[in-house]
Design an enzyme around this catalytic site. Structure first.
Site, PDB file in Angstrom:
ATOM      1  N   GLY A  16      31.788  30.400  42.306  1.00  0.00           N
ATOM      2  CA  GLY A  16      32.806  30.133  43.312  1.00  0.00           C
ATOM      3  C   GLY A  16      33.550  31.401  43.679  1.00  0.00           C
ATOM      4  O   GLY A  16      33.504  32.417  42.975  1.00  0.00           O
ATOM      5  N   CYS A  17      34.249  31.347  44.802  1.00  0.00           N
ATOM      6  CA  CYS A  17      34.931  32.532  45.322  1.00  0.00           C
ATOM      7  C   CYS A  17      36.114  32.915  44.433  1.00  0.00           C
ATOM      8  O   CYS A  17      36.218  34.057  43.973  1.00  0.00           O
ATOM      9  CB  CYS A  17      35.362  32.295  46.757  1.00  0.00           C
ATOM     10  SG  CYS A  17      36.264  30.749  47.030  1.00  0.00           S
ATOM     11  N   TYR A  18      37.019  31.975  44.183  1.00  0.00           N
ATOM     12  CA  TYR A  18      38.148  32.293  43.296  1.00  0.00           C
ATOM     13  C   TYR A  18      37.650  32.740  41.919  1.00  0.00           C
ATOM     14  O   TYR A  18      38.109  33.758  41.393  1.00  0.00           O
ATOM     15  CB  TYR A  18      39.066  31.078  43.128  1.00  0.00           C
ATOM     16  CG  TYR A  18      39.898  30.704  44.327  1.00  0.00           C
ATOM     17  CD1 TYR A  18      40.828  31.587  44.873  1.00  0.00           C
ATOM     18  CD2 TYR A  18      39.806  29.437  44.898  1.00  0.00           C
ATOM     19  CE1 TYR A  18      41.624  31.220  45.962  1.00  0.00           C
ATOM     20  CE2 TYR A  18      40.596  29.068  45.987  1.00  0.00           C
ATOM     21  CZ  TYR A  18      41.496  29.962  46.508  1.00  0.00           C
ATOM     22  OH  TYR A  18      42.288  29.605  47.571  1.00  0.00           O
TER      23      TYR A  18
ATOM     24  N   THR B  52      34.975  34.201  40.982  1.00  0.00           N
ATOM     25  CA  THR B  52      34.418  35.558  40.994  1.00  0.00           C
ATOM     26  C   THR B  52      35.530  36.599  40.902  1.00  0.00           C
ATOM     27  O   THR B  52      35.461  37.556  40.125  1.00  0.00           O
ATOM     28  CB  THR B  52      33.602  35.776  42.291  1.00  0.00           C
ATOM     29  OG1 THR B  52      32.465  34.910  42.260  1.00  0.00           O
ATOM     30  CG2 THR B  52      33.142  37.215  42.434  1.00  0.00           C
ATOM     31  N   SER B  53      36.569  36.408  41.715  1.00  0.00           N
ATOM     32  CA  SER B  53      37.654  37.396  41.710  1.00  0.00           C
ATOM     33  C   SER B  53      38.349  37.443  40.354  1.00  0.00           C
ATOM     34  O   SER B  53      38.697  38.518  39.854  1.00  0.00           O
ATOM     35  CB  SER B  53      38.658  37.081  42.821  1.00  0.00           C
ATOM     36  OG  SER B  53      39.394  35.893  42.539  1.00  0.00           O
TER      37      SER B  53
END
Lengths: 346, 346, 346, 346
Positions: free
Chosen positions: C149-151, C153-154
């Protein structure tokens, strides 16, 4: 004594803007608010910006029920939906300010060419086009006021001094308009999504936008002859604001200073029209949230053309604010009542 | 009879917001407006949003000249510039609401650690921290009101109910704040350019922002003990609005419904604080242009933490609106006088 | 010889981003693109940004038909829709990089608690979590890669050096994240409209966002113990970009310079991770459109906390770019193949 | 073997865009980058988007020093500053692509009327106007290429088919253009601040913008006679993109389908010009970040006018991308080398 007002179809951006203005209006009492979509929900849950100041609940009411409570009804329905309810409201004794396009065009055939069949064409002759700066005296006694479209408002105010005084060739008119996205409404459409609009800009409805006949109708009245224009709307990545850039061939040698003076005199008594000095042109950010229409103009001696720039907030002077201005005229109140808020720049 | 008000240093975003609010204030008379940068220019030329409603010209005046005209002075100068003029204004007999940071910190050493030497530290004991919802009674009789910072206003209102009632561990406080770009002022700086901010987002001043001691001072008063917090501001690509997300370890088992009830009771009599129902959280777009502070809260039972979200308009409740609220207190007027405008959503 | 690639469910923002990257990929051949919604329409009509460079037409294909053409399939379907097709693709002999959430969580019970029943839980043990910087060697031979997921990953890249080396207390972790609106997808929802998002900012999913268990799973692996975090996402009025601000209690006395050095060493061999020097923090506008993850960090000696800021483009490193990075690993290509584009600032 | 390229004056938005494109160019070697303002600073500190991919440091170099390293120099200086260095670069043996306005106008008197005295008017006859789609063959052997302005590029490509074929009356031309804010440069000016531009829109330079003579020069060449136009630029609240809406009186009865066909044939061999099908018009968001110029057109039978909409990215096809396209022509490379990136929508 306050005037009792209902808002019909208040679930969109024009609707919430009407509620904002009426909640702050010192002489209007908002007695009911209808919405099929949100019936049963408190207004302040749907629109948290109104929390603490509006205790109403959206209702789904028949015309007779609305008329039992309200003297004036502001209808913020889509076209076609408006004409389905307005005749009943009039019969029930209300006066109506209609924000849709349904009663703006005087000629039913023109309406039917650009929209769809009209179910109450007999009302078109009675309906008054509610642009107070130009047609104030007809509005005051009206039973049915057709509140002008947003683009047409900016164009009519921008060009009225030139057309009334015959200073330009009406056949040369080109109108390049740009509108903020609230003009597209609150419907959940792909083209209105943030990621489609943000950092974007496009023309739409080129040579076919439905505001064209409304613009031409008013410019024809102002000119005293038939006027055909090129009108191109564009979609701006901002929430509010319309800027119309109008081009016309000048009929006489006029300087920019002459033009400014002509506009200043024409609008000398108008509260809501402000004319920029020579060398200065308006930005939509100076009218957003207010009912002002700001105008700037340039005489281009190289090309013999006049360029007029008109800015309004499409939701205020282009919709809800003008409707309240018309309400004030119906109620015999000073036109600016409840409409004195300045734009909150930045 | 209207109260005579001057605005000193009105060339920035806080300045024009003060002018907007005062022009619309029914019981304040704006008697003079100063700006070194724009001295001699009409206010409405510099800020076309005010055209037609403000005939004043920016002046460059000494304290005595201001005091000869105004009862209350609102100073919208940068820190350090404010303390260069305020002692003279007080001596000349004005009451002052200062929007800079110069008189917010009670301890001169703390001020000097985070800012620079203080030239009138003797006034720090007299200055009242002008957050009306918490310190209203001290503001009324004050001669010098230190108008709170934007971030600290959002944080203090967001955490007051929890800290006053001892419901959280103050040592656990983490405050993650996000502000619109008008908070950076109207100075022509690279970092404030449209293309630097638009489509961007960043943290700044991490572990070193000057609002930290102001936040800690207020939270310490509310807690009755020394509080140290982590405070991280971020720059939002919007013009107006602050949202502070506050995290704290709960000291008791509380549900979100309990929290909402605690906040509702705490702020039951406050015009400008609105508490969201369970399951709903505020957006900055519902307060922009208004003096409201909207609060939402969640009890996270998985982690034992409470999360509070507070939103304000940094230029209104975070600056000019709160200054007018303090002006109203000084003048004995109802606090909401001239501050009743709702946010124009969208 | 090029690797043959299909994209399944390419009608959304992640889909068009996959197409953009694959069209420019020197060693991938895009052989088919499916979409139920747009079946029969040329890709370049639906997405004019691809005109002149993609002659494909959207198709509505069964798994076997896709497998007959493609070696690797990238699935850009919503969760639940993904697991309805992926088992068939695997059976038909494809390797799959799935951009949905369906195979990211190892424990079916956790998946079912946060999502809905899982129809192929037996694949969870096989699926590899495709965060190359941390799990590269497992990705290379995988048949099914769960693209993060995007969050998450960060957050994972932002905290990995600290957790792997035991430098922070995992129980203290608070993650305050902000995402651009493309993360909400291309569905026509009220909350994604321009006028709802523009000039707005809000928290959502507080204490209940579905990326929480995915974040906790990775942080637990990195820590070697169970980790529970507070995770709060917010919606930014930008199209692209995620910024996660992570707070943790430090276990040792570390300066910011120490931290930067630790991160630089940890990511010394990573093409897509860039560490800011002391005193500098990343902005989402420096990674938008690129596959980079940029990191900045501060040791706050006043509070004993470490603050890490991580930025990515949610559609690239947070979705389509990372999927192509995984594709490259599956194909035995250098990881940056086709992913070398820099962000176009401004 | 790679061509050695220098960028002079690379501190602005056009400069960083040149660096981005050259860093990714497979056959150009960026050998030096100059900036007075940032001399001594690493490029990647000033522009973090380039980190990891550009190890150069800004230098302050004389023409001879640049010429010792580079074969082709791209000058991204303001007008007047460009002509102070370019003659020396030519004497020192470099070929130059100049992105300023200094060598675009063939007539020194016209230049001096709109700008200021010209210090090297003898070079005007030699300089080639670098719009490859129209003047490709002159560019290939040139020593000095004047890279076109952003507005003029959009207008020339938008109108070339009509003017070359005599399909419109050149005297009727009205051009209403809208540009993103990066066109105003990276200087710290009040008018470029985020809060001045955001949620705003205005016309500027009405009847007096300096791109007017450049537009007229190219349209005159295309028409084979003197052309005078009305040109009105506007400032869009986006970072990148120009959209020009062009109005002209048609000389024959043409349908929209006829027009599309004319444009398709005219640009059949052009990599960077894409023509929309009937009923579809371009948006700036489909070209941002790319070197494409997308065109759409409508024949308005009601008014006898043709409306053409042209979109480009002002920093790419309107500046840096076109400069690289010219560089490719000078170097004998395929024109699209290093320019194949598609727009990252959304």
């Amino acid at each position: 004594m306050n005037i009792k007002v209902a808002v019909v179809g208040a679930s969109g951006y024009t609707g919430v803007e009407l509620l904002r203005l009426l909640v702050g209006h010192p002489q209007a009492e908002l007695v009911c608010v209808t919405s099929r979509q949100f019936a049963g929900q408190p207004v302040a849950r749907v629109f948290p910006s109104l929390a603490g100041r509006c205790e109403l609940v959206f209702e789904n009411l028949a015309a007779a029920e609305i008329a039992a409570r309200a003297e004036v009804v502001l209808t913020a329905l889509p076209h076609q939906a408006a004409m389905a309810v307005i005749p009943d409201l009039l019969v029930a004794g209300c006066r109506v300010v209609d924000l849709s396009a349904d009663y703006r065009l005087r000629d039913a055939a023109v309406y039917e060419h650009w929209y769809q069949p009209h179910s109450s064409p007999q009302l078109l002759a009675e309906a008054v086009y509610g642009l107070p700066e130009l047609f104030r005296e007809q509005v005051r006694p009206a039973r049915l006021v057709a509140n002008p479209g947003c683009y047409p408002t900016s164009v009519a105010l921008g060009l009225a001094p030139l057309l009334r005084q015959g200073l330009i060739d009406p056949d040369s008119l080109i109108i390049d308009s740009k509108s903020g996205t609230s003009g597209a409404g609150r419907g959940a459409k792909l083209g209105s999504l943030f990621c489609e609009v943000n950092e974007g800009f496009k023309a739409y409805g080129v040579a076919g936008h439905r505001h064209t006949p409304e613009i031409e109708q008013t410019l024809s009245i102002l000119s005293g002859r038939e006027v055909t224009v090129s009108f191109t709307p564009h979609l701006l990545p901002v929430s509010r604001g319309i800027l119309s850039t109008c081009y016309a061939a000048s009929r006489q040698q006029l300087s920019t200073a002459d033009l400014v003076e002509i506009y200043r005199q024409f609008y000398a008594d108008e509260y809501f029209v402000r004319v920029h000095p020579v060398g200065s042109l308006p930005n939509i950010n100076q009218v957003a949230g207010s009912n002002y229409c700001d105008l700037g103009m340039v005489a281009d001696e190289r090309t013999g053309r006049i360029i007029v720039v008109a800015v309004i907030d499409n939701l205020v002077k282009g919709a809800a604010g003008q409707a309240v201005q018309n309400l004030n005229l119906l109620a015999g109140l000073p036109e600016q009542t409840g409409l004195e808020a300045l734009s909150a720049f930045p």
